[in-house]
Design an enzyme around this catalytic site. Structure first.
Site, PDB file in Angstrom:
ATOM      1  N   ASP A  67       0.812  -1.206   0.000  1.00  0.00           N
ATOM      2  CA  ASP A  67       0.000   0.000   0.000  1.00  0.00           C
ATOM      3  C   ASP A  67       0.849   1.261   0.000  1.00  0.00           C
ATOM      4  O   ASP A  67       2.067   1.211   0.148  1.00  0.00           O
ATOM      5  CB  ASP A  67      -0.955  -0.002   1.200  1.00  0.00           C
ATOM      6  CG  ASP A  67      -0.284  -0.509   2.484  1.00  0.00           C
ATOM      7  OD1 ASP A  67       0.918  -0.242   2.662  1.00  0.00           O
ATOM      8  OD2 ASP A  67      -0.962  -1.170   3.286  1.00  0.00           O
ATOM      9  N   ASN A 136      -7.549  -3.154  14.604  1.00  0.00           N
ATOM     10  CA  ASN A 136      -8.931  -3.420  14.193  1.00  0.00           C
ATOM     11  C   ASN A 136      -9.021  -4.587  13.211  1.00  0.00           C
ATOM     12  O   ASN A 136     -10.075  -4.840  12.639  1.00  0.00           O
ATOM     13  CB  ASN A 136      -9.574  -2.169  13.584  1.00  0.00           C
ATOM     14  CG  ASN A 136      -8.880  -1.708  12.308  1.00  0.00           C
ATOM     15  OD1 ASN A 136      -7.905  -2.312  11.840  1.00  0.00           O
ATOM     16  ND2 ASN A 136      -9.368  -0.616  11.733  1.00  0.00           N
ATOM     17  N   HIS A 138      -7.244  -4.960  10.363  1.00  0.00           N
ATOM     18  CA  HIS A 138      -6.988  -4.701   8.948  1.00  0.00           C
ATOM     19  C   HIS A 138      -5.686  -5.337   8.496  1.00  0.00           C
ATOM     20  O   HIS A 138      -4.745  -5.508   9.277  1.00  0.00           O
ATOM     21  CB  HIS A 138      -7.029  -3.197   8.627  1.00  0.00           C
ATOM     22  CG  HIS A 138      -5.831  -2.416   9.062  1.00  0.00           C
ATOM     23  ND1 HIS A 138      -5.919  -1.330   9.904  1.00  0.00           N
ATOM     24  CD2 HIS A 138      -4.503  -2.519   8.765  1.00  0.00           C
ATOM     25  CE1 HIS A 138      -4.713  -0.818  10.093  1.00  0.00           C
ATOM     26  NE2 HIS A 138      -3.839  -1.533   9.414  1.00  0.00           N
ATOM     27  N   GLU A 143      -9.790  -2.113   5.470  1.00  0.00           N
ATOM     28  CA  GLU A 143     -10.392  -1.786   6.749  1.00  0.00           C
ATOM     29  C   GLU A 143     -11.667  -2.600   6.989  1.00  0.00           C
ATOM     30  O   GLU A 143     -12.260  -3.142   6.053  1.00  0.00           O
ATOM     31  CB  GLU A 143     -10.737  -0.289   6.789  1.00  0.00           C
ATOM     32  CG  GLU A 143      -9.546   0.641   6.636  1.00  0.00           C
ATOM     33  CD  GLU A 143      -8.723   0.777   7.915  1.00  0.00           C
ATOM     34  OE1 GLU A 143      -8.843  -0.088   8.807  1.00  0.00           O
ATOM     35  OE2 GLU A 143      -7.969   1.756   8.023  1.00  0.00           O
TER      36      GLU A 143
END
Length: 253
Positions: A67, A136, A138, A143
């Site tokens: 990314d 979380n 990801h 996400e």
């Protein structure tokens, strides 16, 4: 999935480096997917050490990073390209023309995302994808959501992710709100996956990978469907797995 639990971050990084080194020795022209963030820094330091000692040759590998922040050029001090250059690529003999990143600056998102997928395919696919995991759940910048996005795409970052990444910037307001990331299918297409996690803050996210339930609200849970995943974590990150008494996993200490 193989679960390897180490005593601490250093041992985790050493074992991760051995896995990456074995991949490259077995296939010198391997295609490696790299990740950014603080978790793989120990791994990268170990790989640099192997190179300095003449134990590992990176000259034929091809790299693809997961990314990049939207809006940051490669030269920006907080770009992921700069991160990889400073923490690994400039210190080993990887060839510049074999390094691939999704661009942070573009005018046609659909075109650059499609082109990144094409570049991966032209390279023959990713042999080993290195992953971290967010608190979380990801992976990359995929996400939590109601559904999975399969291919490379632009994503709005969750507030939790922005908060976590603010430590790398002078001010939280400087953290980009969007990123371009490989999608879940892109990651799952890798022939093998190495996910690293350390510290108690990652324990809950790690535990969700081992439930048998696949839920896009915990993106990393999809890794349970991949045939060749190594989950390499330190004891703190594994503490909730061990509390649950998961019996189906292979432990190595």
């Amino acid at each position: 999935m193989q679960l390897i639990v180490t005593e601490d971050y250093r041992e985790m990084s050493q074992k991760a480096a051995q896995i990456v080194a074995d991949q490259i020795r077995n296939k010198p022209d391997a295609v490696i997917g790299f990740a950014t963030g603080s978790t793989p820094l120990g791994l990268y330091a170990e790989l640099i050490g192997m190179y300095d000692r003449g134990e590992l040759d990176f000259s034929r590998i091809t790299t693809f990073n997961l990314d990049e922040y939207v809006g940051l050029s490669r030269e920006h001090p907080q770009s992921y390209y700069r991160f990889m250059w400073e923490n690994l690529f400039s210190k080993i003999n990887v060839q510049n023309e074999r390094i691939h990143f999704p661009p942070g600056i573009f005018t046609d998102a659909e075109a650059v995302c499609s082109r990144y997928e094409e570049e991966i395919a032209e390279a023959g696919g990713i042999d080993l994808q290195i992953l971290g995991i967010g608190t979380n759940g990801h992976i990359g910048f995929n996400e939590p959501d109601e559904t999975y996005t399969l291919a490379t795409h632009v994503v709005e970052l969750a507030e939790e992710t922005i908060e976590a990444n603010a430590r790398f910037f002078h001010d939280k307001a400087e953290v980009p709100r969007r990123a371009i990331t490989m999608g879940v299918k892109s990651i799952m297409n890798a022939r093998s996956i190495l996910l690293l996690a350390n510290g108690k803050s990652k324990a809950e996210a790690v535990s969700h990978i081992c439930t048998g339930v696949v839920d896009p609200k915990v993106p990393a849970s999809i890794l349970q469907l991949h045939p060749h995943v190594t989950l390499l974590v330190d004891r703190e990150a594994a503490r909730l797995i061990e509390m649950k008494g998961e019996a189906a996993w292979s432990h190595s200490r």
